[in-house]
Write a protein that holds these residues in place. Sequence first.
Motif, PDB file in Angstrom:
ATOM      1  N   LEU A 168       0.807  -1.222   0.000  1.00  0.00           N
ATOM      2  CA  LEU A 168       0.000   0.000   0.000  1.00  0.00           C
ATOM      3  C   LEU A 168       0.839   1.271   0.000  1.00  0.00           C
ATOM      4  O   LEU A 168       0.388   2.306  -0.477  1.00  0.00           O
ATOM      5  CB  LEU A 168      -0.967   0.011   1.196  1.00  0.00           C
ATOM      6  N   ILE A 169       2.050   1.200   0.552  1.00  0.00           N
ATOM      7  CA  ILE A 169       2.949   2.361   0.506  1.00  0.00           C
ATOM      8  C   ILE A 169       4.342   1.894   0.098  1.00  0.00           C
ATOM      9  O   ILE A 169       4.713   0.750   0.381  1.00  0.00           O
ATOM     10  CB  ILE A 169       3.025   3.128   1.861  1.00  0.00           C
ATOM     11  N   PRO A 170       5.104   2.768  -0.582  1.00  0.00           N
ATOM     12  CA  PRO A 170       6.447   2.352  -0.997  1.00  0.00           C
ATOM     13  C   PRO A 170       7.403   2.210   0.189  1.00  0.00           C
ATOM     14  O   PRO A 170       7.245   2.857   1.216  1.00  0.00           O
ATOM     15  CB  PRO A 170       6.896   3.484  -1.928  1.00  0.00           C
ATOM     16  N   ILE A 171       8.383   1.329  -0.007  1.00  0.00           N
ATOM     17  CA  ILE A 171       9.406   1.074   1.003  1.00  0.00           C
ATOM     18  C   ILE A 171      10.573   2.015   0.732  1.00  0.00           C
ATOM     19  O   ILE A 171      10.991   2.169  -0.417  1.00  0.00           O
ATOM     20  CB  ILE A 171       9.865  -0.404   0.874  1.00  0.00           C
ATOM     21  N   THR A 172      11.093   2.681   1.757  1.00  0.00           N
ATOM     22  CA  THR A 172      12.218   3.605   1.552  1.00  0.00           C
ATOM     23  C   THR A 172      13.500   2.833   1.243  1.00  0.00           C
ATOM     24  O   THR A 172      14.200   3.130   0.292  1.00  0.00           O
ATOM     25  CB  THR A 172      12.415   4.513   2.784  1.00  0.00           C
ATOM     26  N   SER A 173      13.811   1.824   2.074  1.00  0.00           N
ATOM     27  CA  SER A 173      14.931   0.935   1.745  1.00  0.00           C
ATOM     28  C   SER A 173      14.721  -0.406   2.417  1.00  0.00           C
ATOM     29  O   SER A 173      13.892  -0.536   3.313  1.00  0.00           O
ATOM     30  CB  SER A 173      16.275   1.565   2.141  1.00  0.00           C
ATOM     31  N   GLY A 174      15.499  -1.413   1.971  1.00  0.00           N
ATOM     32  CA  GLY A 174      15.264  -2.778   2.426  1.00  0.00           C
ATOM     33  C   GLY A 174      14.217  -3.418   1.534  1.00  0.00           C
ATOM     34  O   GLY A 174      13.785  -2.811   0.550  1.00  0.00           O
ATOM     35  N   TYR A 175      13.825  -4.665   1.847  1.00  0.00           N
ATOM     36  CA  TYR A 175      12.795  -5.288   1.010  1.00  0.00           C
ATOM     37  C   TYR A 175      11.874  -6.188   1.836  1.00  0.00           C
ATOM     38  O   TYR A 175      12.195  -6.568   2.960  1.00  0.00           O
ATOM     39  CB  TYR A 175      13.424  -6.090  -0.137  1.00  0.00           C
ATOM     40  N   ALA A 176      10.722  -6.490   1.254  1.00  0.00           N
ATOM     41  CA  ALA A 176       9.784  -7.434   1.873  1.00  0.00           C
ATOM     42  C   ALA A 176       9.375  -8.431   0.806  1.00  0.00           C
ATOM     43  O   ALA A 176       9.096  -8.045  -0.334  1.00  0.00           O
ATOM     44  CB  ALA A 176       8.571  -6.696   2.407  1.00  0.00           C
ATOM     45  N   ARG A 177       9.368  -9.712   1.161  1.00  0.00           N
ATOM     46  CA  ARG A 177       8.879 -10.761   0.261  1.00  0.00           C
ATOM     47  C   ARG A 177       7.681 -11.423   0.896  1.00  0.00           C
ATOM     48  O   ARG A 177       7.731 -11.852   2.041  1.00  0.00           O
ATOM     49  CB  ARG A 177       9.960 -11.819   0.040  1.00  0.00           C
ATOM     50  N   ILE A 178       6.616 -11.506   0.118  1.00  0.00           N
ATOM     51  CA  ILE A 178       5.384 -12.115   0.589  1.00  0.00           C
ATOM     52  C   ILE A 178       5.115 -13.320  -0.305  1.00  0.00           C
ATOM     53  O   ILE A 178       5.022 -13.158  -1.529  1.00  0.00           O
ATOM     54  CB  ILE A 178       4.205 -11.112   0.496  1.00  0.00           C
ATOM     55  N   ALA A 179       5.011 -14.499   0.288  1.00  0.00           N
ATOM     56  CA  ALA A 179       4.847 -15.748  -0.468  1.00  0.00           C
ATOM     57  C   ALA A 179       5.894 -15.827  -1.589  1.00  0.00           C
ATOM     58  O   ALA A 179       5.602 -16.271  -2.696  1.00  0.00           O
ATOM     59  CB  ALA A 179       3.424 -15.858  -1.036  1.00  0.00           C
ATOM     60  N   GLY A 180       7.090 -15.355  -1.293  1.00  0.00           N
ATOM     61  CA  GLY A 180       8.191 -15.437  -2.255  1.00  0.00           C
ATOM     62  C   GLY A 180       8.256 -14.270  -3.231  1.00  0.00           C
ATOM     63  O   GLY A 180       9.207 -14.163  -3.994  1.00  0.00           O
ATOM     64  N   HIS A 181       7.250 -13.381  -3.224  1.00  0.00           N
ATOM     65  CA  HIS A 181       7.231 -12.267  -4.188  1.00  0.00           C
ATOM     66  C   HIS A 181       7.731 -10.983  -3.539  1.00  0.00           C
ATOM     67  O   HIS A 181       7.230 -10.576  -2.487  1.00  0.00           O
ATOM     68  CB  HIS A 181       5.805 -12.035  -4.704  1.00  0.00           C
TER      69      HIS A 181
END
Length: 353
Positions: free
Chosen positions: A74-87
Motif C-alpha cells: 500500500l505504501i512504498p518502502i524507503t529501503s530494504g525489502y519485503a517478500r510475501i509468499a516469495g514475491h
Amino acid sequence: MASGNQPTSLEGFARGGVAANAPNAIEVNHIVKKYGDFTAVDDVSFAVKEGEIFGLLGPNGAGKSTLIRMMTTLIPITSGYARIAGHDVAKDPDAARRSIGVIPQALTSDLDLTVQENLSIYAKLYDVPTQRRNAAIEELLELVDLTKWRDAQTKTLSGGMRRRLEIARGLVHRPKIFFLDEPTTGLDPVSRVAVWEMLTNIKSQRQLTILITTHYMDEADRLCNRIAIVDHGKLVALDTPEALKNSVPGSTVIEVQFDNPPADWEQRLHSLADVTSVQPESAGMFRVLTSDGSRTTTQLVEMAVQSAVKLKTLTVQNTTLDDVFVHYTGRQLRDELVKAFSFVMPPRPGLQP
Ligand SMILES: Nc1ncnc2c1ncn2[C@@H]1O[C@H](COP(=O)(O)OP(=O)(O)O)[C@@H](O)[C@H]1O
Ligand SMILES: [Mg+2]
C-alpha cells in the motif's frame, strides 16, 4: 494458592504446531520507512513461517500499521525489502497482492449494504468465479458465525460483528497470508474473545499464515506463536511469548505472608536459591522475586514448616508481557496508551460550557 497467568480455554489452542522447516511466508529485510526526516520504521528484519500466527506488539505510533502497509504494497518502502509468499512486494506487487488478505485498522465495510452484499462485492472484486461465489460466501458466513445476519444491513451490526464480517471479507479469495491490523481495538472484552476464537477456528480449518498487530499484551500472548515487540520504529525483541517472559530476570513474583516470622526471616528468604530480591511489606508480608518460581515456592514452604512459622497467604505470579515490555523499552505499555489516548482525545472546545 492463586496464580497469575491462569491458562484459559484458548491457551495453546490457536497456536498449534509450526514445523521448524516450514518455508517463510513473509520475509522482511532491513526495511525502512521515512516520512521526510522522520523515520517511522527503522531497519526492521524478521521472517514468518507458513502456518504461523505472528504478532507485532507495540504502543500507538510504534510503526505497526506502517509495516503492514509496506508489506501489503500500500505504501512504498524507503529501503530494504519485503517478500510475501516469495514475491518481492516492490518488484512484483500484483503477485504479492494475490496471496494476501488485509484487514486494515479502520472498519471499512459499506454500512448501507447487507452482510451478504458486502461479501459479494469483494468476491467480484477479487474475481472469484461466479459458480464458486455463493458457496464461498456461504462457507465464510458460517465460519464467522454471521449466517443468520446475512440480510441485515451492516449499519445494524455491533462493532464485533462488523469486525467478523471484515474478516470474512478478507478471506473471500482464499488468501494464503492474512494481515490484520489491530483487529480487536475498540471492541468490548466479550467481542474480543469472540474474534480470537474465530481466528483460531479459521486457522484450524484453512492453511493460513496470520500476521496481526496489536497493543494488547493478552491478545499477543494468547494468539501468537511468536511476537515481535516494536517501539519507535525499531524491533526490540522477537521470540515466543514463553521465551520472551523467560528472558526477563527474576521471572516470578511470589507474594507471601507469614504469621509472626522471626527477625532474620527476610535474610533467610533472601538466602534461598534463585531468589533475586526480597521486599518486606506490611505485617509479615514479603514480595519475593525469583528466577525459578516453583523451586522457590517449595523451599519457602519447607522453610516455614521446619521453623514452625505459619504461612497465611501465598500468591505466585508469572512474568507477564507487561514485564517484558518494561524490560526491553524501559517503559510501561499502559502508560504509553494513556498518553496516546489523552493525545488523540483533546477536549473539544464546542463542548465546553
Ligand atoms: N503518512 C504519514 N506521514 C507522516 N508520518 C506518518 C505517516 N503515517 C504514519 N506516520 C507516523 O509514523 C509513526 C508510526 O505510525 P503507525 O505506523 O501508524 O504506528 P502504529 O500503527 O504502531 O500506531 C507515527 O509517529 C506516525 O505519526
Ligand atoms: Mg496502527
